[in-house]
Scaffold this motif. Structure first.
Motif, short mmCIF file in Angstrom:
data_model
loop_
_atom_site.label_atom_id
_atom_site.label_comp_id
_atom_site.label_asym_id
_atom_site.label_seq_id
_atom_site.Cartn_x
_atom_site.Cartn_y
_atom_site.Cartn_z
N GLY A 54 13.49 12.51 -39.33
CA GLY A 54 13.77 10.86 -38.63
C GLY A 54 13.03 10.76 -37.58
O GLY A 54 13.04 9.03 -36.41
N GLY A 55 12.00 11.30 -37.00
CA GLY A 55 10.60 10.80 -36.02
C GLY A 55 9.99 10.37 -35.70
O GLY A 55 9.14 9.75 -35.11
N GLU A 56 9.74 10.08 -37.46
CA GLU A 56 8.36 8.66 -37.80
C GLU A 56 8.48 7.65 -39.52
O GLU A 56 9.91 8.35 -39.98
CB GLU A 56 7.06 9.86 -38.51
N LEU A 57 8.19 6.97 -39.14
CA LEU A 57 8.28 6.11 -40.47
C LEU A 57 6.94 6.43 -41.23
O LEU A 57 5.71 5.53 -40.69
CB LEU A 57 8.53 4.35 -40.17
N PHE A 58 6.87 6.55 -42.01
CA PHE A 58 5.18 5.96 -43.18
C PHE A 58 5.80 5.11 -44.26
O PHE A 58 7.13 5.29 -44.49
CB PHE A 58 5.13 7.79 -43.76
N VAL A 59 4.89 4.60 -44.30
CA VAL A 59 4.26 3.49 -45.31
C VAL A 59 3.38 3.93 -46.25
O VAL A 59 2.78 4.72 -46.03
CB VAL A 59 3.60 2.14 -44.93
N PHE A 60 4.35 3.80 -47.22
CA PHE A 60 3.53 4.29 -48.83
C PHE A 60 2.62 3.90 -49.24
O PHE A 60 2.72 2.37 -49.78
CB PHE A 60 4.66 4.87 -49.67
N ARG A 61 1.66 4.45 -49.69
CA ARG A 61 0.42 3.79 -49.94
C ARG A 61 0.05 2.20 -49.30
O ARG A 61 0.08 1.26 -50.35
CB ARG A 61 0.02 3.51 -51.46
N LEU A 62 -0.19 2.08 -48.16
CA LEU A 62 -0.48 0.84 -47.69
C LEU A 62 -0.98 0.30 -48.38
O LEU A 62 -1.48 -1.43 -48.61
CB LEU A 62 0.13 1.17 -46.43
N ASN A 63 -2.47 0.66 -48.07
CA ASN A 63 -4.03 0.09 -48.20
C ASN A 63 -4.27 -0.04 -49.80
O ASN A 63 -4.18 -1.29 -49.93
CB ASN A 63 -4.91 1.39 -48.37
N GLU A 64 -3.49 0.96 -50.32
CA GLU A 64 -3.94 0.30 -52.28
C GLU A 64 -2.30 -0.97 -52.43
O GLU A 64 -3.02 -2.36 -53.01
CB GLU A 64 -2.83 1.55 -52.78
N HIS A 65 -1.09 -1.33 -51.91
CA HIS A 65 -0.10 -2.05 -51.94
C HIS A 65 -1.28 -3.46 -51.31
O HIS A 65 -1.59 -4.90 -52.01
CB HIS A 65 1.18 -2.29 -51.46
N MET A 66 -2.00 -3.41 -50.00
CA MET A 66 -2.44 -4.41 -49.65
C MET A 66 -3.73 -5.14 -50.58
O MET A 66 -4.25 -5.75 -50.81
CB MET A 66 -3.51 -4.78 -48.21
N GLU A 67 -4.63 -3.71 -51.42
CA GLU A 67 -5.93 -4.59 -51.82
C GLU A 67 -5.38 -4.84 -53.44
O GLU A 67 -6.21 -5.42 -53.90
CB GLU A 67 -6.38 -3.11 -52.58
N ARG A 68 -4.03 -4.41 -53.96
CA ARG A 68 -3.03 -5.46 -54.63
C ARG A 68 -3.20 -6.65 -54.72
O ARG A 68 -2.86 -7.58 -55.37
CB ARG A 68 -2.94 -4.67 -55.51
N PHE A 69 -2.53 -6.92 -53.03
CA PHE A 69 -2.53 -8.34 -53.07
C PHE A 69 -3.38 -8.96 -52.83
O PHE A 69 -3.62 -10.03 -52.59
CB PHE A 69 -1.72 -8.03 -51.44
#
Ligand code: PMP
Length: 322
Positions: A54-69
């Protein structure tokens, strides 16, 4: 039966609009921007998951999502004026300013702000960009299952609309199929493409298990180029040691599959237990689907080291991958 995305929408304190972090209630646009502006809009759907402790938040495959964006904006000829790396950092900063510490959905959206005479021709328009976040609970490992109907609507095809990008207009097709399925008493729709082979769900890709092989419609089956689909193919091959095949899938293969599920950012892994009233396997969540749910959950929440490159920690202060 459980619906995929809850209607509960909790607004964040802040969102990002055209270069500024604004308080949620201050982020407004003029009423005349309503209408044509969103016809050419493209977006992303990204998830962040809390760590096991519960101490961290992980964004999943952020770079791949923004490349698709970026690919989406290029395909509809919208200019955002920002790089993938810049957007990655903006998203991390927004999650920090919102002090997001629960499972969260992140939705960047690019649209043509000026509508006027530019209703159809969209050549090199400057985009307005909005990034919004809100809590979204997981349904992984909750035992949620769905029933499905093969839709009478076909999935949009490459010669009509671009299925491989997240073009907002594409989702009229998703909406028609989902509405029909719900009115007919099913939880979700499965679309065939205009060639008559299996395509995908309304906002998710489709995977089936047959005789120990994971089979999924290939990227020319009128599907979105899904990041979850890609991740699950890697997990099936590398962690479960299963053969994975991308190919055209026939409708009746759905009726004879051992296991079937949809996958996607919002869908995560959503087991389908019947299609058109045919039980899938034994009509309950199958063993491979269950294993994949466990392994995927471990990856999303940082409970393993091997796929750390798919996670961007929000609070560790680590440089954002680009
Ligand atoms: N197909 C469609 C039409 C979608 O909207 C989504 C959700 N983005 C998917 C498939 C799954 O894609 P992803 O795994 O990248 O979320």
């Amino acid at each position: 039966m459980v619906h995929l995305v809850s209607d509960e929408h909790m607004n964040p304190a802040y969102l990002w609009l055209n270069g500024e972090v604004l308080r949620w209630e201050d982020a407004t646009v003029h009423v005349t921007e309503l209408g044509w502006s969103t016809v050419g809009a493209v977006f992303e759907g990204i998830r962040a998951y809390t760590s096991m402790d519960g101490g961290e938040l992980f964004v999943f495959r952020l770079n791949e999502h923004m490349e698709r964006f970026e690919r989406s904006t290029r395909l509809v000829r919208l200019r955002t004026g920002r790089s993938v790396a810049e957007f990655n950092q903006i998203i991390i900063d927004l999650l920090r300013v919102n002090e997001s510490m629960e499972d969260t959905y992140i939705r960047p959206l690019a649209y043509t702000a000026e509508t006027g005479n530019k209703r159809f021709a969209q050549v090199g328009s400057d985009a307005a960009v909005l990034i919004n976040t809100h809590p979204m609970a997981t349904h992984l490992l909750t035992g949620m299952t769905m029933t499905a109907k093969v839709s009478s609507w076909r999935r949009i095809s490459e010669d009509v609309m671009p299925p491989r990008i997240k073009n907002l207009s594409n989702y009229r097709n998703s909406s028609l199929g989902t509405t029909e399925a719900r009115l007919d008493g099913y939880d979700t729709a499965i679309f065939l493409n205009t060639r008559g082979t299996v395509s995908e769900g309304p906002g998710s890709c489709l995977m089936m298990i047959k005789d120990g092989v994971l089979i999924t419609p290939d990227v020319t089956s009128s599907i979105l180029e899904s990041i979850t689909r890609d991740a699950l193919m890697v997990l099936a091959r590398e962690v479960l040691g299963m053969p994975v095949v991308e190919r055209q899938v026939d409708r009746t293969e759905l009726y004879t599959a051992d296991e079937l599920f949809t996958c996607g950012t919002a869908a995560e892994i959503s087991p389908i237990v019947s299609v058109d009233h045919y039980d899938v396997g034994h009509g309950q969540i199958g063993p491979v689907t269950r294993r994949l749910e466990e392994e995927f959950n471990n990856v999303l929440r940082g409970n393993e080291k091997r796929f750390a490159h798919w996670r961007t920690p929000v609070y560790a202060g680590a440089a954002v991958r680009s």
